[in-house]
Motif scaffolding. Structure first.
Motif, mmCIF file in Angstrom:
data_model
loop_
_atom_site.group_PDB
_atom_site.id
_atom_site.type_symbol
_atom_site.label_atom_id
_atom_site.label_comp_id
_atom_site.label_asym_id
_atom_site.label_seq_id
_atom_site.Cartn_x
_atom_site.Cartn_y
_atom_site.Cartn_z
ATOM 1 N N HIS A 1 0.745 -1.287 0.063
ATOM 2 C CA HIS A 1 0.104 0.124 -0.081
ATOM 3 C C HIS A 1 0.746 1.194 -0.011
ATOM 4 O O HIS A 1 2.003 1.231 0.774
ATOM 5 N N GLN B 1 0.416 5.523 0.494
ATOM 6 C CA GLN B 1 -0.450 6.512 1.012
ATOM 7 C C GLN B 1 0.040 7.948 1.085
ATOM 8 O O GLN B 1 1.262 8.061 1.791
ATOM 9 N N PRO C 1 -2.863 10.647 8.509
ATOM 10 C CA PRO C 1 -3.033 10.946 7.157
ATOM 11 C C PRO C 1 -3.735 12.166 6.867
ATOM 12 O O PRO C 1 -4.436 12.717 7.730
ATOM 13 N N GLN D 1 -9.205 7.861 5.460
ATOM 14 C CA GLN D 1 -8.421 6.595 5.266
ATOM 15 C C GLN D 1 -7.966 5.588 6.266
ATOM 16 O O GLN D 1 -7.546 4.479 6.298
ATOM 17 N N LEU E 1 -6.301 1.837 6.365
ATOM 18 C CA LEU E 1 -4.817 1.705 6.648
ATOM 19 C C LEU E 1 -4.825 0.849 7.960
ATOM 20 O O LEU E 1 -4.038 0.023 7.866
#
Lengths: 93, 289
Positions: B31, B33, B130, B135, B139
């Motif tokens: 992932h 971000q 974030p 999110q 996460l």
């Protein structure tokens, strides 16, 4: 795998997980995996004065290897069932 | 790999790219971000950067300063959670606790004073903030998935202990076609009696190495079907208290733990002999590494 199955049966019940760093977290057991990693929901820290920053946490994932104890709800401990399971396990399951 | 948080600046390519991963050992990026700040210990958040979650570690790289970045292995992350209460922390974040190699209490006091000289390896808390709080749940889920990919490494068994059956000895046992566990060479020996040379622990501990040579043994295939394990299987007979202790200390049982259990058993005032009728008074644990 007995303990894994046993903990799976406790899902939804209230437990207290005591970590090796002395942090104790109480919450509803959401899930557990084969490494005894534990996910808790509706958590609260037992000793809030010592760990104020954990106050905000409502759900958490705890690595199995850092768990020292899991305190179980008395009603979640079915001694007969556990005896039976250990017997079966002892015979090679 | 050193435990705890560490500096990480290895980026791929010339552009501010992804972190260098250990792809040879199967590490994959899970992932990315963008727009994530990092707050280490009690320090204030550092300028937005990008969070990379791989199957082995969490990496944060600064968007502005290419020499700035941090990494922590999932093996060192003892707890992670979503933190949303503004009273506990000003911004909603992923809160993590980091297991450092050593136990020391004094760091908390000294950290805040000399923030520049922060020893990363002693940091026990990290927050990832974030810019888009929606999110957080995804996460958290990705953190969970990747943490589950990183069980404790298995320590090598110490061969010199004579109460561990060697693989060869086990082959002999299996060849006899005995489907039941042999509790000991001498089934009538009782736990409380350890006079003479007889190794007490040997009666209660068996280590069975399930390797491919056993593929044909029916009684073992059943076990393997249920858990897919191919490696060491340890059976330990112990008191319920000890059993809880092992179980709660993590499912990965190293030989060191088994040693401790053996010592505990030595101390138990058990007068019972080890046979099936007495089994329910204790617990058998199976561990598949």
């Amino acid at each position: 795998m007995l303990f894994f199955s046993y903990f799976k049966d406790l899902v939804g019940k209230e437990v207290t997980v005591e970590l090796k760093n002395d942090l104790a977290i109480r919450g509803t057991l959401h899930s557990v995996d084969q490494y005894l990693n534990i996910k808790l929901e509706n958590t609260r820290v037992v000793d809030q004065d010592k760990y104020p920053h954990m106050l905000s946490v409502r759900n958490c994932f705890i690595r199995g290897s850092v768990v020292r104890y899991v305190q179980l709800p008395p009603e979640g401990v079915d001694v007969d069932l556990l005896h039976d399971a250990t017997r079966r396990e002892a015979r090679g399951g | 790999m050193a435990p705890g948080l560490r500096q990480f600046t290895e980026r791929r390519g010339d552009v501010a790219g992804e972190p260098v991963l250990d792809t040879e050992n199967g590490e994959e990026l899970r992932h990315v971000q963008a727009g994530v700040s990092i707050a280490i210990g009690n320090r204030s958040p550092e300028s937005p950067g990008t969070l990379y979650i791989s199957t082995k570690k969490v990496v944060w790289l600064s968007d502005v300063d290419r020499t700035k970045g941090y990494a922590v292995d999932f093996l060192s992350i003892s707890l992670h959670a979503v933190s949303r209460d503004p009273e506990a922390y000003s911004s909603p974040c992923i809160y993590t606790q980091i297991e450092t190699g050593e136990d020391e209490e004094e760091s908390e006091g000294s950290d805040s004073e000399c923030s520049d000289a922060l020893d990363l390896s002693k940091v026990t808390e990290m927050r990832l903030v974030p810019s888009d709080p929606s999110q957080l749940d995804s996460l958290f889920r990705i953190f969970c998935e990747c943490a589950e990919l990183n069980p404790e490494p298995i320590e090598d068994a110490e061969e010199e202990h004579n109460w561990i059956f060697s693989a060869d000895q086990l082959t002999d046992e299996t060849a006899e076609g005995d489907s039941e566990w042999n509790f000991s060479q001498n089934p009538t020996s009782s736990i409380g009696h350890s006079n003479g040379d007889h190794d007490l622990a040997r009666t209660v501990l068996q280590l069975q190495i399930n390797d491919h040579r056993f593929e044909d043994a029916e009684e073992m295939e059943d076990e393997r079907d249920s858990d897919g394990g191919h490696q060491a299987k340890v059976r330990v007979y112990c008191s319920p208290a000890v059993a809880w202790w092992i179980a709660c200390s993590g499912a990965q049982v190293s030989m060191a733990v088994v040693n401790v259990v053996a010592n505990e058993i030595h101390k138990q005032p058990y007068g019972c002999s080890l046979n099936e009728s007495t089994l329910p008074s204790g617990l058998w644990l199976n561990y598949d590494d």
